[in-house]
Design a protein around this motif. Structure first.
Motif, short mmCIF file in Angstrom:
data_model
loop_
_atom_site.label_atom_id
_atom_site.label_comp_id
_atom_site.label_asym_id
_atom_site.label_seq_id
_atom_site.Cartn_x
_atom_site.Cartn_y
_atom_site.Cartn_z
N PRO A 142 -52.87 27.54 56.43
CA PRO A 142 -52.99 28.99 55.87
C PRO A 142 -52.86 29.87 56.71
O PRO A 142 -52.21 30.98 56.79
N TYR A 143 -53.66 29.72 58.25
CA TYR A 143 -53.52 30.75 59.17
C TYR A 143 -52.03 30.74 59.64
O TYR A 143 -51.66 31.88 59.86
N LEU A 144 -51.43 29.73 59.53
CA LEU A 144 -49.90 29.89 60.10
C LEU A 144 -49.31 30.56 59.19
O LEU A 144 -48.36 31.52 59.62
N PHE A 145 -49.41 30.29 58.09
CA PHE A 145 -48.80 31.51 56.90
C PHE A 145 -49.03 32.85 57.08
O PHE A 145 -48.22 33.53 56.67
N LEU A 146 -50.26 32.93 57.43
CA LEU A 146 -50.66 34.46 57.41
C LEU A 146 -50.09 35.14 58.80
O LEU A 146 -49.98 36.28 59.02
N LEU A 147 -49.74 34.33 59.54
CA LEU A 147 -49.42 34.73 60.95
C LEU A 147 -48.28 36.04 60.95
O LEU A 147 -48.57 37.02 61.74
N PRO A 148 -47.10 35.87 60.13
CA PRO A 148 -46.29 36.92 60.24
C PRO A 148 -47.01 38.43 59.97
O PRO A 148 -46.89 39.38 60.31
N TRP A 149 -47.76 38.15 58.80
CA TRP A 149 -48.57 39.48 58.66
C TRP A 149 -49.48 39.90 59.52
O TRP A 149 -49.44 40.98 59.79
N LEU A 150 -50.13 38.89 60.09
CA LEU A 150 -51.12 39.09 61.02
C LEU A 150 -50.43 39.85 62.34
O LEU A 150 -51.20 40.78 63.05
N ILE A 151 -49.31 39.15 62.62
CA ILE A 151 -48.73 39.89 63.72
C ILE A 151 -48.34 41.38 63.58
O ILE A 151 -48.38 42.41 64.33
N GLY A 152 -47.69 41.31 62.42
CA GLY A 152 -47.51 42.95 61.83
C GLY A 152 -48.48 43.66 61.66
O GLY A 152 -48.36 45.10 62.35
N LEU A 174 -51.26 43.51 63.87
CA LEU A 174 -51.71 43.82 65.22
C LEU A 174 -50.53 44.87 65.91
O LEU A 174 -51.00 45.88 66.53
N ALA A 175 -49.52 44.56 65.69
CA ALA A 175 -48.20 45.14 66.41
C ALA A 175 -48.03 46.51 65.79
O ALA A 175 -47.77 47.58 66.56
N LEU A 176 -48.12 46.74 64.40
CA LEU A 176 -47.64 47.76 63.71
C LEU A 176 -48.67 49.00 63.20
O LEU A 176 -48.69 50.04 63.09
N THR A 177 -49.85 48.34 63.35
CA THR A 177 -51.11 49.33 62.76
C THR A 177 -52.09 49.45 63.74
O THR A 177 -52.34 50.27 64.30
N VAL A 178 -52.75 48.06 64.23
CA VAL A 178 -53.76 48.16 65.18
C VAL A 178 -53.25 48.84 66.55
O VAL A 178 -54.07 49.82 67.14
N GLY A 179 -52.06 48.27 67.10
CA GLY A 179 -51.58 48.76 68.25
C GLY A 179 -51.44 50.03 68.19
O GLY A 179 -52.03 50.82 69.17
N PRO A 180 -50.72 50.60 67.41
CA PRO A 180 -50.39 52.14 67.52
C PRO A 180 -51.68 52.84 67.35
O PRO A 180 -51.82 53.90 68.22
#
Lengths: 436, 298
Positions: free
Chosen positions: B11-21, B23-29
């Motif tokens: 499940p976490y692996l399937f979540l990964l793309p969203w999670l990366i998004g 972190l990189a596109l919302t939390v990071g900025p």
């Protein structure tokens, strides 16, 4: 259990493949290193961004096509913005993100980008990749800062008063000859309004444009930005705003409401809609305006400051093309610049849409094949040169001042601010933006 | 721990793309914008740390900041109530069981779908311009020579309010769903007791609908504070005439991308976040006294 393991393995594999497709791969890098060594046999992709009218976009794309035919290994992607509004935002964002195009069209504001180290020093390519034999020294100098070339002129330009010949005929008046003072201009416009009747005005309200304000200020020896400082005084703003206020009250120009309804670019202009008979435009915009209008237009010198005044007009490279300091393919970018300014076919296609071409041979070829419409522009430039002095660079942070000027001109027009108040605000604003 | 990981790995692996998004596109900025808000950053050169100067300048030394706040508040506090009232009204009418209901539902929802688009904003310009349809109509039927609703600073903001009210579709659909949930026997009982339609509406419909009103209010409030496209297109990106449509987000955009003050723009973004959080909090904290859940709020 094993089934789960396989599933896990496959999933991981898929993700890794997906991720590696997203990151800039190592393969690209190798080819770019080869690139600089052996010239141009590898396939190269360049991006070129510009702003401008539909006409410009069409002919620039044609030139790109031509270039790609000649150099099949080089592919150029055009990124264009109609009008200048969104252009600077886009370029700035791209520069900040390290993702700016390789070739960038800039205006008289290019020194701002030089000071932020974004442009490539073109000196090493001049005479080698970029042939400048037919380009005037002063034209080259216009793209330089401290002797280093950062941009090659795509054409020189001046501005004047365009008029709608049909409306003037309708009013039963003689067309203007360009030998007029601001007062004469105002009177002529007011007469036009009277003759043309309800809803049509003599001239576009130009009070919002810093460029034209600067033109008038230069007639009394001042300038918005010269030698790195502001040399206008508050009185210049008072003169400018009162003059337009007078024009408005005499009916020479549009009402406050109508002025606010138009941006007065070729896409959204009362002049194009035939509701105003005169409009200050750049000489290279004559074709773009003509293309969207039925009535024939003509261009003459803008008003002078009278007997004792100085010449306020100037000729400037309307656009320069620069190369991103971070480009992977400086040589190919230089080749394309050369193609744009020197190739006979390309210069014919580009014509004078970006202004009078920098290369003398291109100019001659164009004049030989000029349409009557284009002849008008060449004739105008000839007269403009005689009435011009050296140009001044644009003040830094020009956008902010431009918005303030729009704001104040509208506030005065709608009676929300007095001329004295407005002038004070503008004068303070120009000082703070330049010194920011 | 290891067992837990094993159990949830897929499940976490399937979540990964969203999670990366995320972190990189919302939390990071978001994190970098906190930092930028404390710097002098012109987008092109690198930022320099200046502490809270951007915030100080905003509150002490920027009249246009207050103008943009005023414009935004007027917009939020006129457009949101009007839109909700209108949406509820239309939803109640549709709940009466019209013929061709689905057709009307689509029709009314359409503006919402098109809502944020550039084309609609351009269309609005044409409709409310000096020679637009509205003025044509006014002249033809009432002989009134009306102003240019968009180019006149007295009215320009209200044409944008009207545009927002016209996009009542999504709230309306949610209201309609809420209305369908109300049991018919409540009305029947009230009718037997001789309650008027209006009384039924006030005493049955409104109270039972409060959770839906609450939801719509919060959603519309948040999106109204962030309104941008309409004024950007209609005013040609200037917020004019005379700053009459200078929305907070539009000013933020101008600061960041036109005036080379990304640090200041970042600071403005955080102030907006606080403003929105404040109003959301107020509505949440008063909700106990006016939102009624069927189960008594448990």
């Amino acid at each position: 259990m094993t089934k789960n393991r396989i599933m896990l393995f496959v999933t991981i594999l898929t993700i890794i493949t997906l991720l590696s497709a997203c990151t800039p791969g190592g393969a690209d890098k190798v080819s770019s290193d080869d690139q600089s060594a052996n010239g141009s046999k590898e396939s190269v992709e360049l991006r070129f961004s510009w702003w401008g009218s539909q006409v410009r976009t069409e002919n620039t794309l044609k030139v790109i096509e031509l270039f790609e035919k000649k150099y099949p290994n080089i592919k150029i992607t055009g990124e264009y913005v109609g009008g200048t509004d969104g252009y600077w935002n886009k370029i700035n964002t791209q520069i900040a993100g390290g993702n700016a195009p390789d070739l960038i069209q800039l205006g008289n504001n290019f020194p701002e980008y030089v000071s932020r180290n974004t442009l490539l020093d073109l000196n090493p390519y001049i005479g080698k990749k970029i042939n400048v034999d037919h380009i005037d020294k002063t034209t080259i100098a216009a793209g330089q800062v401290d002797g280093i070339t950062y941009g090659i002129s795509l054409g020189s330009n001046s501005f004047g008063v365009a008029y709608n010949t049909e409306l003037i005929k309708k009013a039963g008046m003689e067309p203007p000859n360009g030998d007029w003072t601001w007062d004469g201009f105002g009177k002529y416009a007011a007469d036009l309004t009277k003759a043309l009747g309800k809803g049509i005005y003599g001239t576009v309200d130009e009070s919002r444009f810093p460029l034209l304000f600067n033109f008038m200020a230069r007639q009394s020896g001042h300038s918005l930005y010269r030698d790195g400082k502001v040399s206008v005084v508050e009185q210049d703003f008072v003169n400018w705003l009162s003059m337009w206020d007078k024009f408005r009250k005499e009916g020479a120009t549009t009402t406050a409401e109508m002025a606010a309804a138009y941006t007065e670019s070729p896409d959204n202009s009362s002049f194009v809609e035939g509701k105003t008979a005169m409009h200050f435009i750049w000489s290279n915009q004559v074709n773009a305006y003509q293309k969207v209008m039925k009535d024939e237009i003509n261009i003459v010198l803008p008003p002078n400051g009278g007997q004792s005044a100085e010449k306020g007009l100037w000729l400037q490279p309307s656009q320069v093309v620069s190369v991103n300091a971070k480009t992977k393919y400086p040589e190919e970018a230089a080749m394309f610049i050369d193609f744009m300014v020197n190739d006979p076919e390309a210069t014919m296609i580009l014509g004078n849409e970006r202004g009078i071409p920098a290369s003398a041979t291109a100019r001659e070829a164009l004049m030989k094949n000029a349409t009557p419409q284009d002849k008008k522009i060449y004739d105008f430039i000839d007269i403009a040169i005689q009435n011009s002095t050296t140009n001044d660079p644009e003040p830094p942070n020009g956008n902010e001042f431009t918005t303030e000027m729009l704001n104040i001109s509208q506030s005065v027009a709608f009676g929300k601010k007095s001329i004295a108040e407005g002038s004070k605000v503008l004068f303070e604003k120009v000082l703070t933006t330049v010194n920011k | 721990m290891a067992r837990l990981w094993k159990k949830n790995a897929i499940p976490y692996l399937f979540l990964l793309p969203w999670l990366i998004g995320l972190l990189a596109l919302t939390v990071g900025p978001m994190i970098s914008s906190v930092y930028y808000s404390l710097t002098n950053y012109d987008v092109i050169s690198s930022p320099t740390y200046i502490g809270f100067d951007n915030y100080k300048k905003m509150f002490m030394d920027d009249p246009r900041f207050y103008t943009s706040l005023k414009v935004t508040f007027i917009y939020v506090f006129t457009s949101v109530p009007l839109k909700l009232i209108f949406a509820l009204l239309v939803a109640s009418l549709m709940n009466k069981g019209l013929r061709g209901l689905t057709f009307y539902r689509t029709l009314y929802y359409l503006p919402t779908l098109l809502g944020g688009s550039v084309a609609i904003a351009v269309l609005w310009r044409k409709i409310f311009g000096a020679t637009g349809i509205v003025n044509h109509f006014l002249l033809l039927f009432f002989g009134i020579e009306a102003p240019d609703w968009i180019a006149n600073p007295e009215y320009s903001l209200y044409t944008i309010v009207a545009l927002s009210v016209w996009q009542f579709g999504s709230s309306m659909i949610i209201f309609l769903a809420g209305l369908k949930q109300i049991p018919q026997d409540f009305y029947e009982a009230a009718q037997v007791d001789g309650a008027s339609k209006w009384k039924q509406f006030l005493k049955i419909t409104i109270p039972l609908l409060t959770p839906v009103i609450f939801f719509n209010l919060i959603m519309q409030l948040i999106s109204a504070f962030q309104a941008f496209t309409q004024s950007f297109i209609i005013s040609g990106g200037t917020g004019g005439p005379i700053d009459s449509t200078l929305f907070y987000t539009l000013y933020l955009y101008l600061k960041g991308f036109s005036f080379y003050e990304m640090g200041y723009a970042s600071a403005m973004a955080w102030v907006l976040l606080i403003i929105i959080a404040f109003f959301t909090f107020i509505i949440f904290s008063t909700s106990k006294s006016w939102v009624h859940y069927g189960d008594g709020g448990k």
